[in-house]
Design an enzyme around this catalytic site. Structure first.
Site, PDB file in Angstrom:
ATOM      1  N   LYS A  11      -5.528  -3.292   1.326  1.00 48.41           N
ATOM      2  CA  LYS A  11      -5.462  -2.006   2.015  1.00 48.41           C
ATOM      3  C   LYS A  11      -6.840  -1.350   2.124  1.00 48.41           C
ATOM      4  O   LYS A  11      -7.813  -1.828   1.534  1.00 48.41           O
ATOM      5  CB  LYS A  11      -4.483  -1.105   1.274  1.00 48.41           C
ATOM      6  CG  LYS A  11      -3.053  -1.640   1.298  1.00 48.41           C
ATOM      7  CD  LYS A  11      -2.110  -0.714   0.561  1.00 48.41           C
ATOM      8  CE  LYS A  11      -0.686  -1.239   0.588  1.00 48.41           C
ATOM      9  NZ  LYS A  11       0.239  -0.309  -0.094  1.00 48.41           N
ATOM     10  N   TYR A  51       5.885  -1.099   8.914  1.00 47.35           N
ATOM     11  CA  TYR A  51       6.597  -0.352   7.871  1.00 47.35           C
ATOM     12  C   TYR A  51       7.894   0.286   8.381  1.00 47.35           C
ATOM     13  O   TYR A  51       8.392   1.241   7.799  1.00 47.35           O
ATOM     14  CB  TYR A  51       5.682   0.713   7.264  1.00 47.35           C
ATOM     15  CG  TYR A  51       4.586   0.126   6.413  1.00 47.35           C
ATOM     16  CD1 TYR A  51       4.871  -0.432   5.167  1.00 47.35           C
ATOM     17  CD2 TYR A  51       3.263   0.111   6.842  1.00 47.35           C
ATOM     18  CE1 TYR A  51       3.875  -0.984   4.380  1.00 47.35           C
ATOM     19  CE2 TYR A  51       2.258  -0.444   6.065  1.00 47.35           C
ATOM     20  CZ  TYR A  51       2.575  -0.977   4.834  1.00 47.35           C
ATOM     21  OH  TYR A  51       1.575  -1.530   4.051  1.00 47.35           O
ATOM     22  N   ASN A 114      -2.267   1.748  -3.413  1.00 48.07           N
ATOM     23  CA  ASN A 114      -2.174   0.774  -4.496  1.00 48.07           C
ATOM     24  C   ASN A 114      -2.931  -0.521  -4.213  1.00 48.07           C
ATOM     25  O   ASN A 114      -2.633  -1.543  -4.786  1.00 48.07           O
ATOM     26  CB  ASN A 114      -0.714   0.508  -4.858  1.00 48.07           C
ATOM     27  CG  ASN A 114       0.081  -0.063  -3.710  1.00 48.07           C
ATOM     28  OD1 ASN A 114      -0.468  -0.529  -2.724  1.00 48.07           O
ATOM     29  ND2 ASN A 114       1.381  -0.035  -3.833  1.00 48.07           N
ATOM     30  N   HIS A 117      -0.739  -4.993  -0.604  1.00 48.16           N
ATOM     31  CA  HIS A 117       0.674  -5.144  -0.241  1.00 48.16           C
ATOM     32  C   HIS A 117       0.993  -6.618  -0.387  1.00 48.16           C
ATOM     33  O   HIS A 117       0.170  -7.473  -0.079  1.00 48.16           O
ATOM     34  CB  HIS A 117       0.928  -4.726   1.212  1.00 48.16           C
ATOM     35  CG  HIS A 117       2.259  -5.184   1.724  1.00 48.16           C
ATOM     36  ND1 HIS A 117       3.399  -4.452   1.558  1.00 48.16           N
ATOM     37  CD2 HIS A 117       2.616  -6.336   2.362  1.00 48.16           C
ATOM     38  CE1 HIS A 117       4.419  -5.129   2.087  1.00 48.16           C
ATOM     39  NE2 HIS A 117       3.959  -6.272   2.583  1.00 48.16           N
ATOM     40  N   GLU A 128       6.986 -10.728   7.801  1.00 47.56           N
ATOM     41  CA  GLU A 128       5.663 -10.116   7.747  1.00 47.56           C
ATOM     42  C   GLU A 128       4.573 -11.054   8.259  1.00 47.56           C
ATOM     43  O   GLU A 128       3.672 -10.614   8.978  1.00 47.56           O
ATOM     44  CB  GLU A 128       5.368  -9.682   6.307  1.00 47.56           C
ATOM     45  CG  GLU A 128       6.251  -8.539   5.854  1.00 47.56           C
ATOM     46  CD  GLU A 128       6.079  -8.168   4.399  1.00 47.56           C
ATOM     47  OE1 GLU A 128       6.670  -7.160   3.990  1.00 47.56           O
ATOM     48  OE2 GLU A 128       5.357  -8.863   3.656  1.00 47.56           O
TER      49      GLU A 128
END
Length: 144
Positions: A11, A51, A114, A117, A128
């Protein structure tokens, strides 16, 4: 165990803080083999589509905003039991309860920021990976 693939996203925080090499090294040390990779700056539409399952949840808009705030590194890893191996390396979504030594425990700022992913199931991994890659963009290593 079967050979499987999993999607990984480093990210914006991982990119901004120059953690990509450190994180990639942890994946490789866990036996995960990099078979696809690209740097992307997601559009709002791309992030919302990826998402989609979270649409309507309180964190959805802030997640989309964060994921479009900078470039990300999207990877496909392959290994025996790749999904479970990957998830063990990254740790719990919440860095406050992630096991010490996991990527999220070591580098994440919050549940949303975080750092990485990862797919959570074979069905999610397939969906995905297909969202970001065509089959001809993923290359399994040549066995010698």
């Amino acid at each position: 165990m079967a050979l499987e693939r999993t999607l990984s996203i480093m990210k914006p925080g991982a990119i901004r803080n120059r953690l990509t090499g450190t994180i990639l090294q942890r994946f490789e040390q866990a036996g995960l083999v990099l078979v696809g990779s690209r740097v992307v700056h997601l559009t709002k539409e791309q992030a919302e589509g990826f998402y989609e399952e979270h649409r309507g949840k309180p964190f959805f808009e802030s997640l989309v905003k964060f994921m479009t705030s900078d470039t990300i590194l999207i990877e496909v890893f392959e290994a025996e039991d790749a999904i479970a191996s990957y998830r063990k390396v990254i740790g719990n979504t919440d860095p406050d309860i992630a096991a010490p030594g996991t990527i999220r425990a070591d580098f994440a700022k919050s549940k949303q920021e975080n750092v990485v992913h990862g797919s959570d199931s074979p069905a999610s991994a397939a969906r995905e990976i297909a969202y970001f890659f065509n089959d001809d963009e993923i290359f399994s290593p040549v066995k010698s």
